[in-house]
Design a protein around this motif. Structure first.
Motif, PDB file in Angstrom:
ATOM      1  N   PRO A  65       0.827  -1.212   0.000  1.00 12.69           N
ATOM      2  CA  PRO A  65       0.000   0.000   0.000  1.00 12.69           C
ATOM      3  C   PRO A  65       0.863   1.265   0.000  1.00 12.69           C
ATOM      4  CG  PRO A  65       0.115  -0.910   2.210  1.00 12.69           C
ATOM      5  CD  PRO A  65       0.933  -1.820   1.344  1.00 12.69           C
ATOM      6  N   LEU A  66       1.072   1.867  -1.143  1.00 16.82           N
ATOM      7  CA  LEU A  66       1.949   3.025  -1.278  1.00 16.82           C
ATOM      8  C   LEU A  66       1.400   4.222  -0.502  1.00 16.82           C
ATOM      9  CD1 LEU A  66       4.546   3.951  -2.739  1.00 16.82           C
ATOM     10  CD2 LEU A  66       3.068   4.819  -4.563  1.00 16.82           C
ATOM     11  N   GLU A  67       2.308   4.918   0.199  1.00 17.25           N
ATOM     12  CA  GLU A  67       1.947   6.096   0.977  1.00 17.25           C
ATOM     13  C   GLU A  67       2.948   7.214   0.683  1.00 17.25           C
ATOM     14  OE1 GLU A  67       0.836   6.817   5.634  1.00 17.25           O
ATOM     15  OE2 GLU A  67       2.860   6.059   5.254  1.00 17.25           O
ATOM     16  N   LYS A 353       4.923   2.858   8.287  1.00 14.68           N
ATOM     17  CA  LYS A 353       4.293   4.081   7.811  1.00 14.68           C
ATOM     18  C   LYS A 353       5.281   5.243   7.932  1.00 14.68           C
ATOM     19  CE  LYS A 353      -0.044   4.857   8.748  1.00 14.68           C
ATOM     20  NZ  LYS A 353      -0.597   4.709   7.380  1.00 14.68           N
ATOM     21  N   ILE A 354       5.030   6.290   7.192  1.00 15.48           N
ATOM     22  CA  ILE A 354       5.850   7.484   7.288  1.00 15.48           C
ATOM     23  C   ILE A 354       5.653   8.108   8.664  1.00 15.48           C
ATOM     24  CG2 ILE A 354       6.166   9.830   6.404  1.00 15.48           C
ATOM     25  CD1 ILE A 354       5.346   8.745   3.633  1.00 15.48           C
ATOM     26  N   PHE A 356       8.008   9.260  12.596  1.00 10.15           N
ATOM     27  CA  PHE A 356       9.242   9.213  13.392  1.00 10.15           C
ATOM     28  C   PHE A 356       9.026   8.258  14.563  1.00 10.15           C
ATOM     29  CE2 PHE A 356      12.115  11.165  16.676  1.00 10.15           C
ATOM     30  CZ  PHE A 356      13.303  10.738  16.100  1.00 10.15           C
ATOM     31  N   ALA A 357       8.576   8.758  15.686  1.00 10.93           N
ATOM     32  CA  ALA A 357       8.252   7.881  16.821  1.00 10.93           C
ATOM     33  C   ALA A 357       6.763   7.553  16.777  1.00 10.93           C
ATOM     34  CB  ALA A 357       8.638   8.544  18.138  1.00 10.93           C
ATOM     35  N   GLY A 358       6.311   7.126  15.630  1.00  8.11           N
ATOM     36  CA  GLY A 358       4.909   6.872  15.366  1.00  8.11           C
ATOM     37  C   GLY A 358       4.558   7.412  13.996  1.00  8.11           C
ATOM     38  N   SER A 359       3.379   7.107  13.520  1.00  7.25           N
ATOM     39  CA  SER A 359       2.938   7.557  12.207  1.00  7.25           C
ATOM     40  C   SER A 359       2.655   9.055  12.214  1.00  7.25           C
ATOM     41  CB  SER A 359       1.668   6.797  11.801  1.00  7.25           C
ATOM     42  OG  SER A 359       1.131   7.308  10.609  1.00  7.25           O
ATOM     43  N   ASP A 360       3.187   9.769  11.221  1.00  2.95           N
ATOM     44  CA  ASP A 360       2.921  11.199  11.097  1.00  2.95           C
ATOM     45  C   ASP A 360       3.220  11.603   9.654  1.00  2.95           C
ATOM     46  OD1 ASP A 360       2.659  13.932  11.165  1.00  2.95           O
ATOM     47  OD2 ASP A 360       3.812  14.214  13.009  1.00  2.95           O
ATOM     48  N   LEU A 361       2.217  11.586   8.811  1.00  2.00           N
ATOM     49  CA  LEU A 361       2.393  11.838   7.386  1.00  2.00           C
ATOM     50  C   LEU A 361       2.888  13.255   7.113  1.00  2.00           C
ATOM     51  CD1 LEU A 361       2.135  10.341   4.709  1.00  2.00           C
ATOM     52  CD2 LEU A 361      -0.222  11.164   4.537  1.00  2.00           C
ATOM     53  N   SER A 362       2.664  14.178   8.034  1.00  2.00           N
ATOM     54  CA  SER A 362       3.100  15.560   7.834  1.00  2.00           C
ATOM     55  C   SER A 362       4.626  15.678   7.843  1.00  2.00           C
ATOM     56  CB  SER A 362       2.512  16.471   8.918  1.00  2.00           C
ATOM     57  OG  SER A 362       3.115  16.226  10.185  1.00  2.00           O
ATOM     58  N   ASP A 365       9.082  13.818   3.529  1.00  2.00           N
ATOM     59  CA  ASP A 365       9.876  14.659   2.639  1.00  2.00           C
ATOM     60  C   ASP A 365       9.308  14.534   1.226  1.00  2.00           C
ATOM     61  OD1 ASP A 365      12.220  15.648   4.333  1.00  2.00           O
ATOM     62  OD2 ASP A 365      12.256  13.501   4.730  1.00  2.00           O
ATOM     63  N   TRP A 366       9.612  15.509   0.389  1.00  2.00           N
ATOM     64  CA  TRP A 366       9.032  15.526  -0.957  1.00  2.00           C
ATOM     65  C   TRP A 366       9.475  14.352  -1.805  1.00  2.00           C
ATOM     66  CZ3 TRP A 366      12.880  15.800  -4.577  1.00  2.00           C
ATOM     67  CH2 TRP A 366      14.100  16.370  -4.179  1.00  2.00           C
ATOM     68  N   TYR A 367      10.599  13.734  -1.433  1.00  2.00           N
ATOM     69  CA  TYR A 367      11.153  12.632  -2.220  1.00  2.00           C
ATOM     70  C   TYR A 367      10.869  11.265  -1.616  1.00  2.00           C
ATOM     71  CZ  TYR A 367      14.520  13.732   1.428  1.00  2.00           C
ATOM     72  OH  TYR A 367      15.083  14.038   2.646  1.00  2.00           O
ATOM     73  N   SER A 368      10.165  11.199  -0.507  1.00  2.00           N
ATOM     74  CA  SER A 368      10.025   9.930   0.211  1.00  2.00           C
ATOM     75  C   SER A 368       8.645   9.325   0.068  1.00  2.00           C
ATOM     76  CB  SER A 368      10.370  10.120   1.694  1.00  2.00           C
ATOM     77  OG  SER A 368       9.461  10.997   2.316  1.00  2.00           O
ATOM     78  N   ASN A 369       8.584   8.038   0.334  1.00  2.00           N
ATOM     79  CA  ASN A 369       7.338   7.283   0.411  1.00  2.00           C
ATOM     80  C   ASN A 369       7.510   6.278   1.534  1.00  2.00           C
ATOM     81  OD1 ASN A 369       8.311   4.564  -0.812  1.00  2.00           O
ATOM     82  ND2 ASN A 369       8.972   6.083  -2.322  1.00  2.00           N
ATOM     83  N   ASN A 370       6.504   5.509   1.820  1.00  4.05           N
ATOM     84  CA  ASN A 370       6.659   4.562   2.932  1.00  4.05           C
ATOM     85  C   ASN A 370       7.693   3.481   2.649  1.00  4.05           C
ATOM     86  OD1 ASN A 370       4.660   3.764   1.037  1.00  4.05           O
ATOM     87  ND2 ASN A 370       3.805   2.272   2.461  1.00  4.05           N
ATOM     88  N   GLY A 371       7.978   3.210   1.376  1.00  7.86           N
ATOM     89  CA  GLY A 371       9.061   2.287   1.066  1.00  7.86           C
ATOM     90  C   GLY A 371      10.414   2.814   1.502  1.00  7.86           C
TER      91      GLY A 371
END
Length: 418
Positions: A65-67, A353-354, A356-362, A365-371
Protein backbone atom coordinates in the motif's frame (compact mmCIF):
# COMPACT_ATOMS: atom_id res chain seq x y z
CA UNK A 1 11.47 37.58 47.24
CA UNK A 2 14.22 38.22 49.81
CA UNK A 3 17.71 37.03 48.97
CA UNK A 4 17.68 34.48 51.85
CA UNK A 5 14.31 33.08 50.75
CA UNK A 6 15.54 32.84 47.16
CA UNK A 7 18.65 30.91 48.24
CA UNK A 8 16.60 28.56 50.41
CA UNK A 9 14.21 27.90 47.51
CA UNK A 10 17.10 27.31 45.16
CA UNK A 11 18.66 24.88 47.61
CA UNK A 12 15.41 22.97 47.98
CA UNK A 13 14.95 22.91 44.22
CA UNK A 14 18.47 21.65 43.73
CA UNK A 15 17.96 18.92 46.31
CA UNK A 16 14.73 17.85 44.65
CA UNK A 17 16.49 17.85 41.29
CA UNK A 18 19.34 15.68 42.55
CA UNK A 19 16.90 13.37 44.30
CA UNK A 20 14.78 12.91 41.21
CA UNK A 21 17.59 12.71 38.70
CA UNK A 22 18.76 9.10 39.22
CA UNK A 23 15.18 7.89 38.89
CA UNK A 24 14.93 9.65 35.53
CA UNK A 25 18.33 8.47 34.35
CA UNK A 26 17.55 4.87 35.22
CA UNK A 27 14.10 4.88 33.62
CA UNK A 28 15.49 2.45 31.03
CA UNK A 29 16.51 -0.70 32.90
CA UNK A 30 19.39 -2.70 31.45
CA UNK A 31 18.46 -6.04 29.93
CA UNK A 32 20.49 -9.16 29.21
CA UNK A 33 22.13 -9.91 25.87
CA UNK A 34 19.71 -12.77 25.31
CA UNK A 35 16.75 -10.48 25.92
CA UNK A 36 18.21 -7.85 23.60
CA UNK A 37 18.85 -10.39 20.85
CA UNK A 38 15.28 -11.69 21.06
CA UNK A 39 13.91 -8.15 21.00
CA UNK A 40 15.89 -7.14 17.91
CA UNK A 41 15.22 -10.39 16.05
CA UNK A 42 11.47 -10.16 16.65
CA UNK A 43 11.34 -6.52 15.62
CA UNK A 44 13.38 -7.04 12.45
CA UNK A 45 11.17 -9.98 11.49
CA UNK A 46 8.12 -7.79 12.02
CA UNK A 47 9.56 -5.13 9.70
CA UNK A 48 10.92 -7.25 6.86
CA UNK A 49 8.64 -10.30 6.81
CA UNK A 50 5.64 -8.64 5.06
CA UNK A 51 7.90 -7.29 2.30
CA UNK A 52 9.84 -10.49 1.65
CA UNK A 53 6.68 -12.61 1.78
CA UNK A 54 4.89 -10.51 -0.84
CA UNK A 55 7.87 -10.25 -3.16
CA UNK A 56 8.73 -13.95 -2.96
CA UNK A 57 5.13 -14.74 -3.93
CA UNK A 58 5.00 -12.12 -6.71
CA UNK A 59 2.37 -10.04 -4.93
CA UNK A 60 4.49 -7.04 -3.95
CA UNK A 61 3.37 -4.59 -6.64
CA UNK A 62 -0.22 -5.67 -6.23
CA UNK A 63 -0.49 -5.52 -2.44
CA UNK A 64 2.08 -3.04 -1.08
CA UNK A 65 0.00 0.00 0.00
CA UNK A 66 1.95 3.03 -1.28
CA UNK A 67 1.95 6.10 0.98
CA UNK A 68 3.32 9.56 0.13
CA UNK A 69 2.99 12.98 1.72
CA UNK A 70 1.02 15.94 0.44
CA UNK A 71 4.31 17.57 -0.59
CA UNK A 72 5.36 14.69 -2.87
CA UNK A 73 7.07 15.74 -6.09
CA UNK A 74 4.84 13.41 -8.07
CA UNK A 75 7.61 11.10 -9.20
CA UNK A 76 6.87 7.80 -10.94
CA UNK A 77 5.50 5.56 -8.18
CA UNK A 78 7.37 2.56 -9.58
CA UNK A 79 10.57 3.74 -7.89
CA UNK A 80 9.01 2.90 -4.50
CA UNK A 81 9.28 -0.85 -4.97
CA UNK A 82 13.06 -0.92 -5.42
CA UNK A 83 13.32 1.57 -2.55
CA UNK A 84 11.40 -0.71 -0.25
CA UNK A 85 13.06 -3.99 -1.16
CA UNK A 86 16.59 -2.59 -1.49
CA UNK A 87 16.49 -0.85 1.85
CA UNK A 88 14.86 -3.77 3.61
CA UNK A 89 17.44 -6.28 2.43
CA UNK A 90 20.44 -3.98 3.00
CA UNK A 91 19.91 -4.12 6.74
CA UNK A 92 18.46 -7.61 7.03
CA UNK A 93 21.06 -9.40 4.86
CA UNK A 94 23.68 -10.19 7.55
CA UNK A 95 21.02 -11.72 9.79
CA UNK A 96 19.49 -13.76 6.98
CA UNK A 97 22.95 -15.02 5.98
CA UNK A 98 23.66 -16.35 9.45
CA UNK A 99 23.50 -20.15 9.68
CA UNK A 100 23.95 -20.91 13.34
CA UNK A 101 21.72 -22.60 15.92
CA UNK A 102 19.27 -20.43 17.75
CA UNK A 103 15.59 -19.95 18.52
CA UNK A 104 15.00 -17.99 15.31
CA UNK A 105 16.97 -20.25 12.94
CA UNK A 106 13.82 -21.52 11.23
CA UNK A 107 12.56 -17.96 10.81
CA UNK A 108 15.88 -16.85 9.32
CA UNK A 109 15.89 -19.80 6.94
CA UNK A 110 12.37 -19.03 5.72
CA UNK A 111 13.12 -15.33 5.26
CA UNK A 112 16.42 -16.12 3.50
CA UNK A 113 14.60 -18.34 1.01
CA UNK A 114 12.08 -15.56 0.45
CA UNK A 115 14.87 -13.02 -0.06
CA UNK A 116 16.48 -15.23 -2.69
CA UNK A 117 13.14 -15.64 -4.46
CA UNK A 118 12.64 -11.88 -4.24
CA UNK A 119 16.00 -11.26 -5.92
CA UNK A 120 15.07 -13.73 -8.64
CA UNK A 121 11.74 -11.98 -9.27
CA UNK A 122 13.28 -8.51 -9.10
CA UNK A 123 15.15 -8.94 -12.40
CA UNK A 124 12.81 -11.30 -14.20
CA UNK A 125 10.94 -9.21 -16.82
CA UNK A 126 8.13 -11.77 -16.82
CA UNK A 127 7.51 -11.48 -13.09
CA UNK A 128 4.78 -9.18 -11.75
CA UNK A 129 7.42 -8.01 -9.28
CA UNK A 130 10.08 -7.07 -11.80
CA UNK A 131 11.45 -3.82 -10.43
CA UNK A 132 11.21 -1.67 -13.57
CA UNK A 133 14.92 -0.89 -13.54
CA UNK A 134 14.79 1.35 -16.59
CA UNK A 135 12.00 3.59 -15.34
CA UNK A 136 14.39 6.48 -15.99
CA UNK A 137 14.25 8.17 -12.57
CA UNK A 138 17.48 8.90 -10.70
CA UNK A 139 16.02 7.32 -7.58
CA UNK A 140 16.69 3.93 -9.16
CA UNK A 141 20.44 4.57 -8.85
CA UNK A 142 20.02 5.42 -5.16
CA UNK A 143 18.26 2.24 -4.20
CA UNK A 144 20.18 -0.04 -6.53
CA UNK A 145 23.09 0.72 -4.20
CA UNK A 146 21.22 -0.65 -1.17
CA UNK A 147 20.23 -3.65 -3.30
CA UNK A 148 23.90 -4.38 -4.13
CA UNK A 149 25.17 -3.42 -0.68
CA UNK A 150 23.13 -6.31 0.72
CA UNK A 151 24.94 -8.70 -1.62
CA UNK A 152 28.29 -7.30 -0.47
CA UNK A 153 27.30 -7.70 3.17
CA UNK A 154 25.94 -11.22 2.69
CA UNK A 155 27.72 -12.93 -0.24
CA UNK A 156 25.79 -16.14 0.44
CA UNK A 157 22.69 -14.47 -1.02
CA UNK A 158 24.54 -13.90 -4.29
CA UNK A 159 25.95 -17.42 -4.31
CA UNK A 160 22.51 -18.97 -3.94
CA UNK A 161 21.04 -17.11 -6.91
CA UNK A 162 20.71 -18.88 -10.24
CA UNK A 163 23.33 -18.02 -12.84
CA UNK A 164 20.60 -16.50 -14.99
CA UNK A 165 19.55 -14.17 -12.18
CA UNK A 166 23.16 -13.20 -11.48
CA UNK A 167 23.59 -12.25 -15.13
CA UNK A 168 20.38 -10.26 -15.12
CA UNK A 169 21.42 -8.36 -11.98
CA UNK A 170 24.78 -7.44 -13.49
CA UNK A 171 23.08 -6.24 -16.67
CA UNK A 172 20.58 -4.07 -14.79
CA UNK A 173 23.23 -2.55 -12.53
CA UNK A 174 25.53 -1.70 -15.44
CA UNK A 175 22.63 -0.14 -17.34
CA UNK A 176 22.12 2.34 -14.48
CA UNK A 177 25.46 3.93 -15.35
CA UNK A 178 23.50 6.16 -17.70
CA UNK A 179 22.18 8.04 -14.63
CA UNK A 180 24.63 10.86 -13.79
CA UNK A 181 24.87 11.25 -10.00
CA UNK A 182 24.92 14.81 -8.63
CA UNK A 183 27.96 15.86 -6.58
CA UNK A 184 26.48 14.77 -3.25
CA UNK A 185 26.20 11.48 -1.38
CA UNK A 186 24.80 10.12 -4.65
CA UNK A 187 28.39 9.59 -5.83
CA UNK A 188 28.54 6.76 -3.31
CA UNK A 189 25.53 5.02 -4.83
CA UNK A 190 27.34 4.80 -8.15
CA UNK A 191 30.53 3.69 -6.40
CA UNK A 192 28.71 1.03 -4.37
CA UNK A 193 27.46 -0.61 -7.53
CA UNK A 194 30.98 -0.67 -8.94
CA UNK A 195 32.32 -2.17 -5.71
CA UNK A 196 29.67 -4.88 -6.00
CA UNK A 197 30.72 -5.62 -9.58
CA UNK A 198 34.32 -5.82 -8.42
CA UNK A 199 33.41 -8.24 -5.64
CA UNK A 200 31.56 -10.64 -7.94
CA UNK A 201 34.32 -10.62 -10.55
CA UNK A 202 32.62 -8.45 -13.17
CA UNK A 203 34.11 -5.56 -15.10
CA UNK A 204 33.85 -2.39 -13.02
CA UNK A 205 34.37 1.31 -13.73
CA UNK A 206 37.36 2.58 -11.68
CA UNK A 207 36.48 6.21 -12.43
CA UNK A 208 33.22 5.97 -10.49
CA UNK A 209 35.11 4.58 -7.51
CA UNK A 210 37.93 7.07 -7.77
CA UNK A 211 35.65 10.09 -8.13
CA UNK A 212 33.55 9.22 -5.09
CA UNK A 213 36.62 8.76 -2.88
CA UNK A 214 38.30 11.93 -4.16
CA UNK A 215 35.26 14.07 -3.47
CA UNK A 216 34.68 12.72 0.02
CA UNK A 217 38.30 13.26 0.93
CA UNK A 218 37.71 16.88 -0.12
CA UNK A 219 34.38 17.11 1.73
CA UNK A 220 35.70 15.88 5.05
CA UNK A 221 35.16 18.80 7.47
CA UNK A 222 36.85 17.26 10.52
CA UNK A 223 36.13 15.45 13.76
CA UNK A 224 34.45 12.56 11.94
CA UNK A 225 31.98 14.67 9.93
CA UNK A 226 31.54 15.11 6.18
CA UNK A 227 29.79 17.75 4.14
CA UNK A 228 27.26 16.30 1.73
CA UNK A 229 28.64 18.01 -1.34
CA UNK A 230 30.04 21.53 -1.14
CA UNK A 231 27.96 22.56 1.87
CA UNK A 232 27.71 21.08 5.35
CA UNK A 233 24.29 20.14 6.73
CA UNK A 234 23.68 19.00 10.29
CA UNK A 235 21.67 15.87 9.62
CA UNK A 236 21.99 12.08 9.65
CA UNK A 237 23.23 11.54 6.10
CA UNK A 238 26.59 10.59 7.55
CA UNK A 239 24.68 7.65 9.03
CA UNK A 240 22.24 6.86 6.23
CA UNK A 241 24.84 6.86 3.46
CA UNK A 242 28.27 8.41 3.83
CA UNK A 243 30.11 6.54 6.59
CA UNK A 244 28.58 3.07 6.01
CA UNK A 245 28.90 3.08 2.24
CA UNK A 246 32.43 4.47 2.30
CA UNK A 247 33.45 1.72 4.71
CA UNK A 248 31.90 -1.09 2.67
CA UNK A 249 33.31 0.28 -0.60
CA UNK A 250 36.81 0.76 0.81
CA UNK A 251 36.84 -2.73 2.31
CA UNK A 252 36.04 -4.26 -1.08
CA UNK A 253 38.69 -2.12 -2.76
CA UNK A 254 41.28 -2.99 -0.11
CA UNK A 255 40.49 -6.70 -0.42
CA UNK A 256 41.20 -6.42 -4.16
CA UNK A 257 44.23 -4.17 -3.63
CA UNK A 258 42.70 -1.60 -5.96
CA UNK A 259 44.85 1.29 -7.17
CA UNK A 260 43.94 4.72 -5.82
CA UNK A 261 45.67 7.98 -6.69
CA UNK A 262 45.78 9.25 -3.09
CA UNK A 263 48.04 6.52 -1.75
CA UNK A 264 47.73 2.92 -0.65
CA UNK A 265 44.04 2.00 -0.53
CA UNK A 266 44.58 0.17 2.77
CA UNK A 267 45.85 3.42 4.33
CA UNK A 268 42.80 5.26 3.02
CA UNK A 269 40.61 2.57 4.59
CA UNK A 270 42.44 2.85 7.91
CA UNK A 271 41.95 6.61 8.00
CA UNK A 272 38.28 6.34 7.16
CA UNK A 273 37.76 3.70 9.83
CA UNK A 274 39.15 6.08 12.47
CA UNK A 275 36.87 8.85 11.23
CA UNK A 276 33.94 6.45 11.23
CA UNK A 277 34.69 5.46 14.81
CA UNK A 278 34.87 9.10 15.84
CA UNK A 279 31.50 9.77 14.22
CA UNK A 280 30.10 6.79 16.12
CA UNK A 281 31.28 8.35 19.37
CA UNK A 282 29.18 11.41 18.58
CA UNK A 283 26.15 9.27 17.77
CA UNK A 284 26.38 7.44 21.09
CA UNK A 285 26.46 10.75 22.94
CA UNK A 286 23.27 11.88 21.20
CA UNK A 287 21.27 9.13 22.92
CA UNK A 288 19.41 10.43 25.96
CA UNK A 289 19.05 8.46 29.21
CA UNK A 290 15.69 7.18 27.96
CA UNK A 291 16.80 6.37 24.40
CA UNK A 292 15.42 9.44 22.67
CA UNK A 293 17.57 11.41 20.22
CA UNK A 294 17.26 14.66 18.22
CA UNK A 295 14.90 14.57 15.20
CA UNK A 296 17.17 16.81 13.14
CA UNK A 297 17.66 17.41 9.44
CA UNK A 298 15.93 16.02 6.40
CA UNK A 299 14.92 12.35 6.23
CA UNK A 300 14.76 11.85 10.00
CA UNK A 301 11.71 9.69 9.26
CA UNK A 302 14.30 7.00 8.44
CA UNK A 303 14.13 6.42 12.17
CA UNK A 304 16.84 4.21 13.70
CA UNK A 305 18.97 4.23 10.53
CA UNK A 306 20.47 7.30 12.21
CA UNK A 307 22.59 4.82 14.18
CA UNK A 308 23.74 2.63 11.30
CA UNK A 309 27.46 3.39 11.90
CA UNK A 310 27.23 2.04 15.45
CA UNK A 311 25.47 -1.07 14.16
CA UNK A 312 27.93 -1.58 11.31
CA UNK A 313 31.02 -1.20 13.50
CA UNK A 314 29.52 -3.64 15.99
CA UNK A 315 28.89 -6.16 13.22
CA UNK A 316 32.48 -5.83 12.01
CA UNK A 317 33.96 -5.94 15.54
CA UNK A 318 35.46 -2.51 14.93
CA UNK A 319 33.91 -0.39 17.64
CA UNK A 320 36.52 1.91 19.23
CA UNK A 321 37.74 1.16 22.75
CA UNK A 322 35.72 4.17 23.95
CA UNK A 323 32.50 2.34 22.99
CA UNK A 324 32.28 -1.00 24.83
CA UNK A 325 30.00 -3.52 23.17
CA UNK A 326 27.66 -3.74 26.16
CA UNK A 327 27.22 0.01 26.18
CA UNK A 328 26.39 0.17 22.48
CA UNK A 329 23.96 -2.73 22.69
CA UNK A 330 22.11 -1.23 25.66
CA UNK A 331 21.93 2.21 24.05
CA UNK A 332 20.66 0.74 20.78
CA UNK A 333 17.97 -1.21 22.63
CA UNK A 334 16.84 2.02 24.28
CA UNK A 335 16.75 3.85 20.94
CA UNK A 336 14.63 1.19 19.28
CA UNK A 337 12.20 1.07 22.17
CA UNK A 338 11.87 4.87 22.10
CA UNK A 339 10.92 4.74 18.41
CA UNK A 340 9.05 1.47 17.97
CA UNK A 341 7.04 1.28 21.19
CA UNK A 342 4.36 3.32 19.43
CA UNK A 343 2.20 0.83 17.50
CA UNK A 344 1.21 3.45 14.92
CA UNK A 345 4.64 3.01 13.28
CA UNK A 346 2.93 0.12 11.46
CA UNK A 347 -0.26 -0.06 9.46
CA UNK A 348 -2.91 -2.58 10.43
CA UNK A 349 -1.49 -4.82 7.66
CA UNK A 350 1.97 -4.64 9.23
CA UNK A 351 3.72 -2.19 6.87
CA UNK A 352 5.91 0.67 8.06
CA UNK A 353 4.29 4.08 7.81
CA UNK A 354 5.85 7.48 7.29
CA UNK A 355 6.67 9.12 10.61
CA UNK A 356 9.24 9.21 13.39
CA UNK A 357 8.25 7.88 16.82
CA UNK A 358 4.91 6.87 15.37
CA UNK A 359 2.94 7.56 12.21
CA UNK A 360 2.92 11.20 11.10
CA UNK A 361 2.39 11.84 7.39
CA UNK A 362 3.10 15.56 7.83
CA UNK A 363 6.79 14.67 8.36
CA UNK A 364 7.15 13.24 4.86
CA UNK A 365 9.88 14.66 2.64
CA UNK A 366 9.03 15.53 -0.96
CA UNK A 367 11.15 12.63 -2.22
CA UNK A 368 10.02 9.93 0.21
CA UNK A 369 7.34 7.28 0.41
CA UNK A 370 6.66 4.56 2.93
CA UNK A 371 9.06 2.29 1.07
CA UNK A 372 11.83 4.76 1.91
CA UNK A 373 11.24 4.09 5.61
CA UNK A 374 12.64 0.58 5.38
CA UNK A 375 16.19 1.88 5.59
CA UNK A 376 15.57 1.64 9.34
CA UNK A 377 16.69 -2.02 9.03
CA UNK A 378 20.27 -0.68 8.80
CA UNK A 379 20.31 -0.36 12.59
CA UNK A 380 19.81 -4.13 13.00
CA UNK A 381 23.17 -5.17 11.50
CA UNK A 382 24.53 -6.73 14.74
CA UNK A 383 21.97 -9.51 14.30
CA UNK A 384 24.50 -10.82 11.78
CA UNK A 385 26.55 -11.88 14.81
CA UNK A 386 25.61 -15.23 16.39
CA UNK A 387 24.12 -15.26 19.86
CA UNK A 388 27.42 -16.71 21.14
CA UNK A 389 29.30 -13.58 20.03
CA UNK A 390 30.64 -11.32 22.81
CA UNK A 391 28.39 -8.52 21.56
CA UNK A 392 25.40 -10.46 22.86
CA UNK A 393 27.17 -12.08 25.81
CA UNK A 394 28.78 -9.16 27.63
CA UNK A 395 26.70 -7.40 30.28
CA UNK A 396 24.88 -4.26 29.23
CA UNK A 397 26.33 -0.93 30.35
CA UNK A 398 24.94 2.54 30.90
CA UNK A 399 25.73 4.85 27.98
CA UNK A 400 27.23 8.34 28.19
CA UNK A 401 24.15 10.48 28.80
CA UNK A 402 22.75 7.96 31.24
CA UNK A 403 26.00 8.10 33.20
CA UNK A 404 26.18 11.88 32.99
CA UNK A 405 22.63 12.60 34.14
CA UNK A 406 22.75 10.14 37.03
CA UNK A 407 25.86 11.71 38.54
CA UNK A 408 28.20 8.88 37.55
CA UNK A 409 31.69 9.25 36.11
CA UNK A 410 31.89 9.53 32.35
CA UNK A 411 34.62 10.38 29.87
CA UNK A 412 35.01 13.93 28.59
CA UNK A 413 34.92 14.47 24.86
CA UNK A 414 37.54 16.19 22.70
CA UNK A 415 37.86 16.70 18.96
CA UNK A 416 40.34 14.74 16.87
CA UNK A 417 42.70 15.86 14.11
CA UNK A 418 42.58 12.85 11.78
Amino acid sequence: MKRRDFLNAAALGGAAYMTGLPQFANAKTLTTGQQDHTYFANLLEKICSPILHLMANEQFHAKFPLEVGANSDGRDHRVAYLECFGRTIAGAAPWLALDTPGPEKATRSKLRDQAIAAYENSVNPKSPDYLDWQVGHGQMLVDSAYYTQALIRAPILWEKLSRKTQQRIVKEIKALRKIPPPYTNWLLFAAMNEAFLMQVGEEYDPIRLDLALRKFLEWYVGDGWFADGEHFAFDYYGSYVIHPMLLDILEVMAAHNTYFWHGDIKDVLATHLKRNQRFAEHLERLISPTGTYPPIGRSFTYRTAAFQPLAQLALKHKLPDSLPQGRVRAAMRAVHEAIFSNPTNFSKEGFLKIGFAGSDLSLADWYSNNGSMYITTASFLPLGLPLSDPYWQVPGEDWTQKLAFSGQKFKKDYSVSY
